[in-house]
Design a protein around this motif. Structure first.
Motif, PDB file in Angstrom:
ATOM      1  N   GLN A   1       0.840  -1.190   0.000  1.00 32.56           N
ATOM      2  CA  GLN A   1       0.000   0.000   0.000  1.00 32.56           C
ATOM      3  C   GLN A   1       0.876   1.242   0.000  1.00 32.56           C
ATOM      4  N   GLY A   2       0.250   2.354  -0.305  1.00 30.76           N
ATOM      5  CA  GLY A   2       0.973   3.612  -0.271  1.00 30.76           C
ATOM      6  C   GLY A   2       1.672   3.926  -1.574  1.00 30.76           C
ATOM      7  N   LYS A   3       2.465   5.002  -1.554  1.00 33.37           N
ATOM      8  CA  LYS A   3       3.072   5.497  -2.793  1.00 33.37           C
ATOM      9  C   LYS A   3       4.118   4.546  -3.355  1.00 33.37           C
ATOM     10  N   ASN A   4       4.640   3.639  -2.536  1.00 36.22           N
ATOM     11  CA  ASN A   4       5.647   2.696  -3.011  1.00 36.22           C
ATOM     12  C   ASN A   4       5.056   1.347  -3.432  1.00 36.22           C
ATOM     13  N   ALA A   5       3.717   1.241  -3.446  1.00 38.61           N
ATOM     14  CA  ALA A   5       3.087  -0.029  -3.795  1.00 38.61           C
ATOM     15  C   ALA A   5       3.374  -0.413  -5.239  1.00 38.61           C
ATOM     16  N   ALA A   6       3.491   0.574  -6.109  1.00 36.60           N
ATOM     17  CA  ALA A   6       3.786   0.313  -7.516  1.00 36.60           C
ATOM     18  C   ALA A   6       4.668   1.429  -8.053  1.00 36.60           C
ATOM     19  N   LYS A   7       5.543   1.062  -8.953  1.00 38.27           N
ATOM     20  CA  LYS A   7       6.403   2.062  -9.602  1.00 38.27           C
ATOM     21  C   LYS A   7       5.871   2.298 -11.005  1.00 38.27           C
ATOM     22  N   ILE A   8       5.494   3.518 -11.282  1.00 34.36           N
ATOM     23  CA  ILE A   8       4.919   3.881 -12.575  1.00 34.36           C
ATOM     24  C   ILE A   8       5.999   4.544 -13.432  1.00 34.36           C
ATOM     25  N   ALA A   9       6.096   4.138 -14.673  1.00 35.13           N
ATOM     26  CA  ALA A   9       7.052   4.738 -15.601  1.00 35.13           C
ATOM     27  C   ALA A   9       6.306   5.228 -16.842  1.00 35.13           C
ATOM     28  N   VAL A  10       6.616   6.420 -17.289  1.00 38.99           N
ATOM     29  CA  VAL A  10       5.991   7.011 -18.471  1.00 38.99           C
ATOM     30  C   VAL A  10       7.087   7.521 -19.402  1.00 38.99           C
ATOM     31  N   LYS A  11       7.000   7.140 -20.653  1.00 41.11           N
ATOM     32  CA  LYS A  11       7.918   7.655 -21.670  1.00 41.11           C
ATOM     33  C   LYS A  11       7.091   8.403 -22.706  1.00 41.11           C
ATOM     34  N   ASN A  12       7.291   9.686 -22.795  1.00 40.96           N
ATOM     35  CA  ASN A  12       6.552  10.508 -23.753  1.00 40.96           C
ATOM     36  C   ASN A  12       7.047  10.254 -25.177  1.00 40.96           C
ATOM     37  N   PRO A  13       6.160  10.426 -26.155  1.00 43.18           N
ATOM     38  CA  PRO A  13       6.591  10.241 -27.550  1.00 43.18           C
ATOM     39  C   PRO A  13       7.714  11.214 -27.915  1.00 43.18           C
ATOM     40  N   GLU A  14       8.712  10.701 -28.598  1.00 45.91           N
ATOM     41  CA  GLU A  14       9.842  11.526 -29.021  1.00 45.91           C
ATOM     42  C   GLU A  14      10.260  11.138 -30.436  1.00 45.91           C
ATOM     43  N   VAL A  15      10.733  12.126 -31.184  1.00 45.84           N
ATOM     44  CA  VAL A  15      11.257  11.861 -32.519  1.00 45.84           C
ATOM     45  C   VAL A  15      12.563  11.089 -32.384  1.00 45.84           C
ATOM     46  N   SER A  16      12.663   9.974 -33.119  1.00 45.85           N
ATOM     47  CA  SER A  16      13.879   9.170 -33.093  1.00 45.85           C
ATOM     48  C   SER A  16      14.019   8.472 -34.443  1.00 45.85           C
ATOM     49  N   ALA A  17      15.117   7.750 -34.591  1.00 47.78           N
ATOM     50  CA  ALA A  17      15.330   7.044 -35.856  1.00 47.78           C
ATOM     51  C   ALA A  17      14.262   5.991 -36.093  1.00 47.78           C
ATOM     52  N   THR A  18      13.787   5.373 -35.046  1.00 51.58           N
ATOM     53  CA  THR A  18      12.761   4.335 -35.195  1.00 51.58           C
ATOM     54  C   THR A  18      11.344   4.911 -35.145  1.00 51.58           C
ATOM     55  N   ASP A  19      11.184   6.149 -34.702  1.00 47.08           N
ATOM     56  CA  ASP A  19       9.875   6.796 -34.617  1.00 47.08           C
ATOM     57  C   ASP A  19      10.030   8.236 -35.115  1.00 47.08           C
ATOM     58  N   PRO A  20      10.200   8.414 -36.427  1.00 44.15           N
ATOM     59  CA  PRO A  20      10.564   9.732 -36.969  1.00 44.15           C
ATOM     60  C   PRO A  20       9.524  10.810 -36.753  1.00 44.15           C
ATOM     61  N   LEU A  21       8.270  10.439 -36.526  1.00 43.20           N
ATOM     62  CA  LEU A  21       7.230  11.450 -36.298  1.00 43.20           C
ATOM     63  C   LEU A  21       6.893  11.608 -34.815  1.00 43.20           C
ATOM     64  N   GLY A  22       7.573  10.875 -33.937  1.00 44.73           N
ATOM     65  CA  GLY A  22       7.304  10.983 -32.505  1.00 44.73           C
ATOM     66  C   GLY A  22       5.886  10.612 -32.135  1.00 44.73           C
ATOM     67  N   GLN A  23       5.429   9.459 -32.652  1.00 47.62           N
ATOM     68  CA  GLN A  23       4.037   9.048 -32.451  1.00 47.62           C
ATOM     69  C   GLN A  23       3.839   8.091 -31.273  1.00 47.62           C
ATOM     70  N   ARG A  24       4.910   7.475 -30.813  1.00 46.90           N
ATOM     71  CA  ARG A  24       4.725   6.388 -29.844  1.00 46.90           C
ATOM     72  C   ARG A  24       5.422   6.687 -28.511  1.00 46.90           C
ATOM     73  N   GLY A  25       4.666   6.481 -27.447  1.00 46.44           N
ATOM     74  CA  GLY A  25       5.196   6.521 -26.092  1.00 46.44           C
ATOM     75  C   GLY A  25       4.628   5.342 -25.328  1.00 46.44           C
ATOM     76  N   PHE A  26       4.887   5.262 -24.036  1.00 47.41           N
ATOM     77  CA  PHE A  26       4.299   4.160 -23.279  1.00 47.41           C
ATOM     78  C   PHE A  26       4.189   4.543 -21.804  1.00 47.41           C
ATOM     79  N   ALA A  27       3.280   3.856 -21.127  1.00 51.27           N
ATOM     80  CA  ALA A  27       3.165   3.920 -19.676  1.00 51.27           C
ATOM     81  C   ALA A  27       3.233   2.489 -19.163  1.00 51.27           C
ATOM     82  N   SER A  28       3.945   2.278 -18.064  1.00 53.72           N
ATOM     83  CA  SER A  28       4.103   0.922 -17.528  1.00 53.72           C
ATOM     84  C   SER A  28       4.135   0.975 -16.011  1.00 53.72           C
ATOM     85  N   TRP A  29       4.046  -0.168 -15.383  1.00 52.67           N
ATOM     86  CA  TRP A  29       4.097  -0.254 -13.921  1.00 52.67           C
ATOM     87  C   TRP A  29       4.782  -1.552 -13.525  1.00 52.67           C
ATOM     88  N   LYS A  30       5.295  -1.562 -12.309  1.00 56.01           N
ATOM     89  CA  LYS A  30       5.810  -2.801 -11.733  1.00 56.01           C
ATOM     90  C   LYS A  30       5.571  -2.769 -10.230  1.00 56.01           C
TER      91      LYS A  30
END
Length: 224
Positions: free
Chosen positions: A170-199
């Motif tokens: 329980q509490g703020k340490n119950a899960a670790k949330i990670a978010v990666k915002n979309p960014e222009v890169s060689a594999t994503d030239p238009l910056g269309q893809r990001g992700f949110a995940s948890w553990k």
């Protein structure tokens, strides 16, 4: 999605218990060809009492409301929603809306038979096409009705007090949330893809195999 994942993981260790009953007293999962039976449920509660298992819920007292029934102390059973028509067809079934105080029912509780109260969820998944001793269209096959094949076998997990334990954080340490915002890169030239995940960390353990039972059944494909 995280909460559902935790539930699936918990069902996984509960379904692995060694105290097993098969519908209509057959010898194995492959031979299972019967939906739930009241006589089998009585055998399970009798075995619990013989092994000094304690009931979980307290009594729900009778009231003056019309067409309601008091609910005695009970063990709890967890199973798949596909099983509701077969359970509701058993003699002695009391749906949750006829409890004398239905506000005391648990989330997803659907009713009771004698000393067992039932909680159903689609997260308690069956073993697909596991009843290999027959080929039938009478029962659900891979979740479908009216299809000929080996029926799915559904576990009903029946538990007494202190049968198992879990360690939810329980509490703020119950899960670790990670978010990666979309960014222009060689594999994503238009910056269309990001992700949110948890553990997170989770643990669970059956504490007494004699206070938890796995009852394996099939589900009628086209209930009347």
């Amino acid at each position: 999605q995280a909460a559902e994942t935790f539930e699936v993981l918990r069902f996984a260790f509960l379904k692995a218990g060694s105290n097993v009953f098969y519908a209509n007293n057959v010898a194995s999962r492959a031979l299972t060809t019967s939906p739930p039976l009241r006589g089998d449920l009585r055998k399970i509660t009798r075995a619990f009492k013989r092994n000094k298992a304690q009931m979980i819920s307290l009594i729900i007292k009778a009231t003056g409301a019309v067409a309601t029934e008091p609910v005695a102390p009970a063990f709890f059973a967890m199973g798949h929603t596909d099983l509701l028509p077969d359970l509701a067809g058993l003699a002695g079934w009391t749906p949750v809306e006829k409890y004398s105080d239905s506000t005391k029912a648990l989330p997803y509780e659907v009713g009771k038979i004698e000393e067992i109260r039932f909680i159903l969820t689609p997260l308690c998944e069956p073993w697909a096409a596991a009843a290999t001793s027959i080929t039938s269209s009478t029962y659900l096959v891979n979740g479908a009705a009216g299809v000929s094949g080996n029926p799915d076998v559904y576990p009903i997990i029946i538990v007494a007090r202190d049968a198992y334990a879990i360690t939810p954080l329980q509490g703020k340490n119950a899960a670790k949330i990670a978010v990666k915002n979309p960014e222009v890169s060689a594999t994503d030239p238009l910056g269309q893809r990001g992700f949110a995940s948890w553990k997170s960390y989770q643990a669970g353990l059956i504490l007494n195999q004699l206070w938890i039972a796995r009852y394996e059944v099939v589900a009628t494909g086209n209930p009347s």
